[in-house]
Design a protein around this motif. Sequence first.
Motif, short mmCIF file in Angstrom:
data_model
loop_
_atom_site.label_atom_id
_atom_site.label_comp_id
_atom_site.label_asym_id
_atom_site.label_seq_id
_atom_site.Cartn_x
_atom_site.Cartn_y
_atom_site.Cartn_z
N GLU A 147 -43.73 -13.68 -13.35
CA GLU A 147 -44.40 -14.96 -13.56
C GLU A 147 -45.90 -14.88 -13.98
N ARG A 172 -45.90 -14.28 -17.52
CA ARG A 172 -45.56 -15.48 -18.34
C ARG A 172 -46.57 -16.54 -18.31
N ASP A 173 -47.36 -16.53 -17.31
CA ASP A 173 -48.59 -17.57 -17.12
C ASP A 173 -49.52 -17.21 -18.47
N CYS A 180 -49.25 -17.12 -21.28
CA CYS A 180 -48.92 -18.19 -22.33
C CYS A 180 -50.22 -19.17 -22.31
N GLY A 181 -50.77 -19.65 -21.24
CA GLY A 181 -51.73 -20.41 -21.22
C GLY A 181 -53.02 -19.96 -22.02
N ALA A 201 -50.30 -22.61 -26.84
CA ALA A 201 -50.03 -22.60 -25.53
C ALA A 201 -49.19 -23.46 -24.96
N GLU A 202 -49.28 -24.83 -25.17
CA GLU A 202 -48.25 -25.74 -24.63
C GLU A 202 -47.24 -25.64 -25.14
N CYS A 222 -45.58 -22.19 -23.57
CA CYS A 222 -45.29 -22.29 -21.85
C CYS A 222 -44.34 -23.33 -21.61
N ARG A 229 -40.28 -21.69 -22.12
CA ARG A 229 -39.60 -20.97 -20.95
C ARG A 229 -38.71 -19.98 -21.40
N PHE A 255 -43.02 -13.02 -26.43
CA PHE A 255 -42.52 -14.16 -26.34
C PHE A 255 -41.14 -14.48 -27.04
N ALA A 280 -55.79 -16.54 -16.73
CA ALA A 280 -54.64 -17.52 -17.21
C ALA A 280 -54.26 -18.25 -15.97
#
Length: 250
Positions: A177, A180-181, A183-184, A190-191, A194, A197, A214, A249
């Motif tokens: 996780e 994964r974060d 990505c911010g 980013a949006e 994120c 998923r 990703f 992040a």
Amino acid sequence: MASLTIPGVHDLDEAGFAAPTCRTVDSSGDVLLLVPGDSAAARAAAHAQDDDVTAVMELTDVAPVSVPHRIRGRAWVAGWLTPVRGEDRAQAARLLAERHPVGELLGIGEALRPDPAPGAVQRAPWMMLRLEVGEATVDDLWGADSVEPEEFAQAAPDPVAGHEAELLQHLHTAHGEQVRDLCGLLGDRAEQICAARGSVVPVALDRFGLRVRFSDPGTQTFDARFDFPTPVRDLMELRRAMHHLFDAAA
């Protein structure tokens, strides 16, 4: 994974590769190899006159985590192949044993046996060879480039390299996780990333930073590189750099 090719000579193992059992680089930039004594490389080098045996070693870098397109890069090192002889053998064996601590099981002890007397027909079970580098080429996630022998000799090992596989696997399984974060931190993307998923897998880690792959549900993939503020020099600095990255992040 490494394979050794001598132009015009074919000598494949059970996996289809002419692979040295172990390898390392000495302080002068020569590549030291341990090969079976009955291999084509050992036979060719044993009968070589000075440096008349040319060889190419190909190295394939495979990501130690399960991810599509696992090959991260390839490198080719070309040069001249000769046996390690005389007083140089003890030093070569020490360097190989440092790189591969189970050296005795890999034949280093046998490779240190005295050379047979002139005219005697005897082939050692193992042989240490020296590949004097003439040129090198790298094609990886960062692009393709050539490396001069002087640059090759002066290059320092990455302090993270020996731990990369276990660290990537740990990040993937225990800190998924947090990875994964990251990505911010992708700016304008980013949006979108994120929100997708999709799968997120750390695929490379070195002293300069972390590379993450990703993939969205539509199977589109791309790699993002997250650089550390400064190159890390040891695992303690790596731990601090990773905490800094995850905090950024969060």
